[in-house]
Design an enzyme around this catalytic site. Structure first.
Site, PDB file in Angstrom:
ATOM      1  N   PRO A   2      30.357  21.351  47.971  1.00 42.53           N
ATOM      2  CA  PRO A   2      28.936  21.506  48.286  1.00 42.53           C
ATOM      3  C   PRO A   2      28.393  20.196  48.860  1.00 42.53           C
ATOM      4  CG  PRO A   2      29.358  21.860  45.931  1.00 42.53           C
ATOM      5  CD  PRO A   2      30.584  21.287  46.535  1.00 42.53           C
ATOM      6  N   GLU A   3      28.047  20.232  50.131  1.00 42.91           N
ATOM      7  CA  GLU A   3      27.433  19.078  50.764  1.00 42.91           C
ATOM      8  C   GLU A   3      25.976  19.445  51.070  1.00 42.91           C
ATOM      9  OE1 GLU A   3      29.866  17.585  53.988  1.00 42.91           O
ATOM     10  OE2 GLU A   3      31.691  18.251  53.013  1.00 42.91           O
TER      11      GLU A   3
END
Length: 288
Positions: A2-3
């Site tokens: 998850p960025e």
DNA sequence: GGGATTGTTTAAAT
DNA sequence: GATTTAAACAATCC
């Protein structure tokens, strides 16, 4: 994993689902997920209403009506899901925040690297990680971006991944933006002409916006607050595509370590500035 | 069982 | 002393 785009997607979905809801109960299945301990976590959250959901860097932030904020860092495999109360509990669900309208907010993390904490404004501002974050890439202009990178001697990719330089970029969007800008991941920032820095700024914003529009990337197990996968992995040009053809020039994509992480790039489109031209020539001392 | 995976911190090197 | 690099760390999967 998850960025910035994935956390942004979760925050937007979560905002619609839980804003103005009241926290009725907290169930802790894995104490390691809340470093402050269950007592403090409950004291600060029980009976509180969630006023807003937002993102800063890769942090998911739920603002409560007692001025405190519930802050989630998903790290590698963290997920936040909203489900009907009591449903869909598995062994990786470490924290359950029970709301008053029959729904649970689940914190699920297969590898247990993620964490949740509740901080008051003073604590939040002095949290070292938060206090030293660089600017948001989507709120940074080209000149400011150039000042962040222009003079530095470190490799451009390690700088992109450094949250103190610029916040929210991880391996996926670093590789994808470098490809679009035609920059080799191990190029030193200081060796790049200003036009290349400007190009990187533009391409980074472009790829982040596209990814947010696609609901994030789900090449492995990312899902948003509704358990829905993103679509941006279909648009990867280089990430995870070592050995496949460059979508631009058909050259076979290669991978090297940069800043300790696998970096996939196109040797045709992302040529090094100077060093590469004359092979391995190197000035100064050389040990045998 | 070694290696890869991640973002971050810490120690070491320049 | 500031900047940069490398290793360590967490847990799990293949």
């Amino acid at each position: 994993m998850p960025e910035l785009p994935e956390v942004e997607t979760i925050a937007r979905g979560l905002s619609d689902l839980i804003t103005k809801q009241c926290i009725r109960d907290v169930l802790v299945n894995w104490p390691g997920s809340i470093p402050q301990g269950e007592k403090v976590f409950r004291e600060r959250s029980l009976g509180r209403t969630i006023q807003a959901v937002r993102r800063r860097a890769k942090l998911l932030i739920l603002d409560l009506d007692n001025t405190a904020s519930l802050i989630v860092h998903l790290r590698m495999t963290g997920k936040v899901l909203v489900v009907p109360s009591g449903q869909c509990r598995d062994k990786h669900t470490h924290l359950v925040v029970r709301l008053d309208r029959g729904e649970d907010v689940l914190f699920n993390d297969q590898r247990k690297f993620g964490s949740c904490r509740i901080l008051f404004p003073e604590e939040f501002a002095h949290w070292p990680f938060y206090a030293t974050l660089g600017p948001e890439p989507l709120e940074t202009g080209p000149e400011e971006f150039n000042q962040l990178f222009g003079h530095r001697r470190a490799g451009i990719k390690s700088l992109l991944l450094n949250q103190r330089i610029i916040a929210g970029v991880g391996n996926i969007y670093a590789d994808e933006s470098l490809f679009r800008a035609g920059i080799h991941p191990r190029e030193r920032a200081a060796d790049l002409p200003t036009e290349k820095i400007f190009a990187l700024h533009q391409k980074l914003q472009e790829v982040l916006r596209e990814a947010i529009g696609a609901g994030g990337s789900s090449f492995s197990d990312y899902v948003n607050a509704l358990g829905k996968r993103g679509d941006f992995q279909e648009s990867f040009s280089v990430y995870g595509r070592k050995g496949l053809a460059c979508p631009c020039c058909r050259t076979v994509l290669e991978a090297e370590k940069a800043a300790g992480r696998t970096s996939t790039f196109c040797p045709g489109c992302q040529k090094r500035n100077r060093q590469g031209a004359s092979g391995t020539r190197r000035a100064g001392k050389q040990k045998i």
